[in-house]
Design an enzyme around this catalytic site. Structure first.
Site, PDB file in Angstrom:
ATOM      1  N   THR A 220      14.308   5.590  -1.404  1.00 29.57           N
ATOM      2  CA  THR A 220      15.110   6.722  -0.912  1.00 29.57           C
ATOM      3  C   THR A 220      13.934   6.129   0.554  1.00 29.57           C
ATOM      4  O   THR A 220      12.513   5.922   0.466  1.00 29.57           O
ATOM      5  CB  THR A 220      14.340   8.275  -0.220  1.00 29.57           C
ATOM      6  OG1 THR A 220      14.844   8.754  -1.763  1.00 29.57           O
ATOM      7  CG2 THR A 220      14.811   9.270   0.521  1.00 29.57           C
TER       8      THR A 220
ATOM      9  N   GLY B  51       3.134  -5.760   3.567  1.00 30.24           N
ATOM     10  CA  GLY B  51       2.464  -6.585   4.037  1.00 30.24           C
ATOM     11  C   GLY B  51       2.884  -7.126   2.473  1.00 30.24           C
ATOM     12  O   GLY B  51       3.940  -8.094   2.097  1.00 30.24           O
TER      13      GLY B  51
ATOM     14  N   CYS C 278      -9.668  -8.444   0.886  1.00 25.56           N
ATOM     15  CA  CYS C 278      -9.391  -8.232  -0.532  1.00 25.56           C
ATOM     16  C   CYS C 278     -10.211  -9.466  -1.317  1.00 25.56           C
ATOM     17  O   CYS C 278     -10.331  -8.959  -2.285  1.00 25.56           O
ATOM     18  CB  CYS C 278      -7.609  -8.978  -0.570  1.00 25.56           C
ATOM     19  SG  CYS C 278      -6.953  -9.817   0.838  1.00 25.56           S
TER      20      CYS C 278
ATOM     21  N   SER D  55       3.369  -6.384   8.610  1.00 26.52           N
ATOM     22  CA  SER D  55       2.291  -5.414   8.437  1.00 26.52           C
ATOM     23  C   SER D  55       2.635  -4.106   9.237  1.00 26.52           C
ATOM     24  O   SER D  55       2.252  -4.877   9.903  1.00 26.52           O
ATOM     25  CB  SER D  55       1.178  -5.383   7.120  1.00 26.52           C
ATOM     26  OG  SER D  55       0.541  -4.462   6.993  1.00 26.52           O
ATOM     27  N   GLY D  56       2.390  -2.730   8.552  1.00 26.24           N
ATOM     28  CA  GLY D  56       2.327  -2.002   9.695  1.00 26.24           C
ATOM     29  C   GLY D  56       0.416  -1.927  10.720  1.00 26.24           C
ATOM     30  O   GLY D  56       0.085  -1.717  11.341  1.00 26.24           O
ATOM     31  N   HIS D  57       0.099  -1.640   8.775  1.00 21.13           N
ATOM     32  CA  HIS D  57      -1.737  -1.075   9.666  1.00 21.13           C
ATOM     33  C   HIS D  57      -2.727  -2.273  10.621  1.00 21.13           C
ATOM     34  O   HIS D  57      -3.482  -2.239  10.908  1.00 21.13           O
ATOM     35  CB  HIS D  57      -2.177  -0.779   8.351  1.00 21.13           C
ATOM     36  CG  HIS D  57      -2.305  -2.099   7.390  1.00 21.13           C
ATOM     37  ND1 HIS D  57      -3.613  -2.159   6.744  1.00 21.13           N
ATOM     38  CD2 HIS D  57      -1.957  -2.798   6.577  1.00 21.13           C
ATOM     39  CE1 HIS D  57      -3.841  -3.452   5.939  1.00 21.13           C
ATOM     40  NE2 HIS D  57      -2.844  -3.513   5.646  1.00 21.13           N
TER      41      HIS D  57
ATOM     42  N   ASN E  47      -5.758 -15.131   7.896  1.00 19.46           N
ATOM     43  CA  ASN E  47      -6.158 -13.487   7.219  1.00 19.46           C
ATOM     44  C   ASN E  47      -7.712 -13.931   8.062  1.00 19.46           C
ATOM     45  O   ASN E  47      -8.792 -13.149   8.396  1.00 19.46           O
ATOM     46  CB  ASN E  47      -6.281 -12.473   6.521  1.00 19.46           C
ATOM     47  CG  ASN E  47      -6.268 -13.117   5.664  1.00 19.46           C
ATOM     48  OD1 ASN E  47      -5.404 -14.079   5.186  1.00 19.46           O
ATOM     49  ND2 ASN E  47      -6.544 -12.682   4.900  1.00 19.46           N
TER      50      ASN E  47
ATOM     51  N   GLN F 254      -0.402 -11.136  10.183  1.00 23.44           N
ATOM     52  CA  GLN F 254      -1.924 -11.300  10.893  1.00 23.44           C
ATOM     53  C   GLN F 254      -0.925 -11.694  12.484  1.00 23.44           C
ATOM     54  O   GLN F 254      -1.856 -10.719  13.440  1.00 23.44           O
ATOM     55  CB  GLN F 254      -3.002 -11.952  10.878  1.00 23.44           C
ATOM     56  CG  GLN F 254      -3.107 -11.549   8.860  1.00 23.44           C
ATOM     57  CD  GLN F 254      -4.358 -10.697   9.484  1.00 23.44           C
ATOM     58  OE1 GLN F 254      -4.589 -10.317  10.948  1.00 23.44           O
ATOM     59  NE2 GLN F 254      -4.959 -10.340   8.206  1.00 23.44           N
TER      60      GLN F 254
HETATM   61  N1  PLP Z   1      -1.228 -11.227   4.603  1.00 21.85           N
HETATM   62  C1  PLP Z   1      -1.434 -11.547   4.938  1.00 21.85           C
HETATM   63  C2  PLP Z   1      -1.980 -12.534   5.619  1.00 21.85           C
HETATM   64  C3  PLP Z   1      -2.771 -10.404   5.393  1.00 21.85           C
HETATM   65  O1  PLP Z   1      -3.712 -10.571   5.708  1.00 21.85           O
HETATM   66  C4  PLP Z   1      -2.230  -9.004   4.440  1.00 21.85           C
HETATM   67  C5  PLP Z   1      -3.262  -8.059   4.858  1.00 21.85           C
HETATM   68  O2  PLP Z   1      -4.833  -8.263   4.740  1.00 21.85           O
HETATM   69  C6  PLP Z   1      -1.231  -9.121   3.799  1.00 21.85           C
HETATM   70  C7  PLP Z   1      -0.424 -10.292   3.692  1.00 21.85           C
HETATM   71  C8  PLP Z   1      -0.745  -7.485   2.347  1.00 21.85           C
HETATM   72  O3  PLP Z   1      -0.332  -6.922   3.713  1.00 21.85           O
HETATM   73  P1  PLP Z   1      -0.566  -5.553   3.255  1.00 21.85           P
HETATM   74  O4  PLP Z   1      -1.873  -5.150   3.112  1.00 21.85           O
HETATM   75  O5  PLP Z   1       0.111  -4.426   4.194  1.00 21.85           O
HETATM   76  O6  PLP Z   1      -0.686  -4.883   1.629  1.00 21.85           O
END
Ligand code: PLP
Length: 379
Positions: free
Chosen positions: A235, A69, A325, A197-199, A149, A177
């Protein structure tokens, strides 16, 4: 262990891992190679791109796979602003993820853009009147997230996109999110670009995508062999793309409306119980227009970090004091301060984010117990 930190990350789903496995092992080819193994990898990448496009209601050529993301947000903000023929201003919001805010700051520092951060109301929702006032013919790009988030609030992205387009600006939204939790259709939202974002939805960390509407110019950030139609060289991570596509398909497929309703019902019961049982607790973010599995509070008279410790050690419940973060920072969250909370109240924040309604079962009693124990200790 009870895991209620799904806004930070989620485990890889079994179906996702099974779909990825061949491309990490036997089918390990480079999609650019001109032999059977390469062709198999290229076919898997094409299928993954089509799956993501279908879930979004877009075209496969509009999907750029990224390593998560943060990269998708950077590519959107920098790539759209730098390719833009007009405008020197960017409009974003005070509650964006650092991936957007820092990308905007970079454009201000090194490319002379003026960045305006829209304020929010007490529910964390951006002010549309302010947006209509500041977005003008000098605005190159508007970037406002679909769901926050930290506090779960949903933003009026379709309304913002309409304002942006009336002024001739582009509109990007960070749907990291929101994807899988609410309906995410770029055409309905009217956006020009959207980050995933995948995770956050059962695919591996480091998988992600940027959807960019056909015909919208995008300056690449990573230069090299011209993969991803020149928009992101390197790649391709075929397994990550397959994982992301599988997770997106599972999170948006049949039955997802019922799952989201179940999640919201479990969350609502949890919120009611906590607010009743822990006097003075505040729900942060919008009470209704929020992510279905998301509940965030401030518990005045405690510290958020202490609540986390008690919940984990005494009750085996894992959650977060805010965004992952910002975790580890002693500063109160900028998002919570933007809601108008005092710094000492913002320091008492705790966030719960679940993937199923049942995840909330029994959690309220533990929260109430933790909060009252800490308040008693504080005298
Ligand atoms: N944007 C939002 C709203 C998020 O909550 C996050 C991750 O916490 C990100 C971007 C960043 O994504 P990634 O962890 O895949 O870099």
């Amino acid at each position: 262990m009870r895991y209620l930190d799904a806004a930070a990350t989620t485990p890889v789903r079994r179906e996702v891992l099974e779909a990825m496995w061949p491309y990490l092992t036997g089918e390990f080819g480079n999609p650019s190679s001109r032999h059977g193994l390469g062709d198999a990898a290229a076919r898997a990448l094409t299928a993954a791109r089509a799956q993501v496009a279908t879930a979004l209601g877009g075209r496969p050529t509009e999907v750029v796979f990224t390593a998560g993301g943060t990269e998708a947000d950077n590519l959107a903000v920098k790539g759209l602003a730098l390719a833009r023929p007009r405008g020197r201003a960017i409009v974003t919001s005070v509650v964006e993820h650092p991936a957007v805010l820092e990308a905007c700051d970079y454009l201000a520092r090194f490319h002379g853009f003026n960045v305006h951060r829209l304020g929010v109301d007490g529910d964390g929702v951006v002010d549309l009147a302010e947006a209509a006032h500041v977005i003008d013919e000098d605005t190159a790009l508007v970037s406002v997230m679909l769901a926050n988030n930290e506090i779960g609030s949903l933003q009026p992205v379709a309304e913002l996109a309409a304002i942006a387009h009336r002024a001739g600006a582009l509109m990007h939204t960070d749907a990291v999110q929101a994807m899988g939790a609410v309906a995410v259709h770029p055409a309905d939202l009217g956006v020009d670009a959207l980050s995933l974002s995948g995770h956050k939805l059962g695919a591996p960390k480091g998988s992600g995508a940027l959807w960019v509407r056909r015909g919208v110019a995008l300056e690449p950030l990573v230069h090299g062999g011209g993969q991803e139609r020149g928009r992101r060289s390197g790649t391709e991570d075929v397994a990550a793309a397959v994982g992301l596509a599988t997770a997106v398909r599972l999170a948006t497929g049949p039955g997802c409306d019922e799952e989201r309703a179940d999640l919201a019902a479990g969350r609502d019961a949890f919120v009611r119980e906590v607010l009743e049982g822990a006097p003075g607790a505040l729900l942060t973010g919008h009470a209704e227009h929020r992510l279905p599995g998301h509940a965030s509070f401030c518990f005045p008279g405690t510290s958020g970090e202490a609540v986390l410790l008690v919940l984990e050690h005494d009750h085996g419940i894992v959650c977060s004091s805010g965004s992952a973060c910002a975790a580890g920072s002693d500063e109160p969250s900028a998002v919570l301060l933007a809601l108008g909370l005092e710094p000492e109240v913002a320091q008492t924040a705790v966030r719960f984010a679940a993937v199923s309604g049942a995840d909330f079962d029994g959690v309220a009693a533990a929260v109430i117990n933790a909060v009252s124990t800490l308040r008693a200790l504080a005298g």
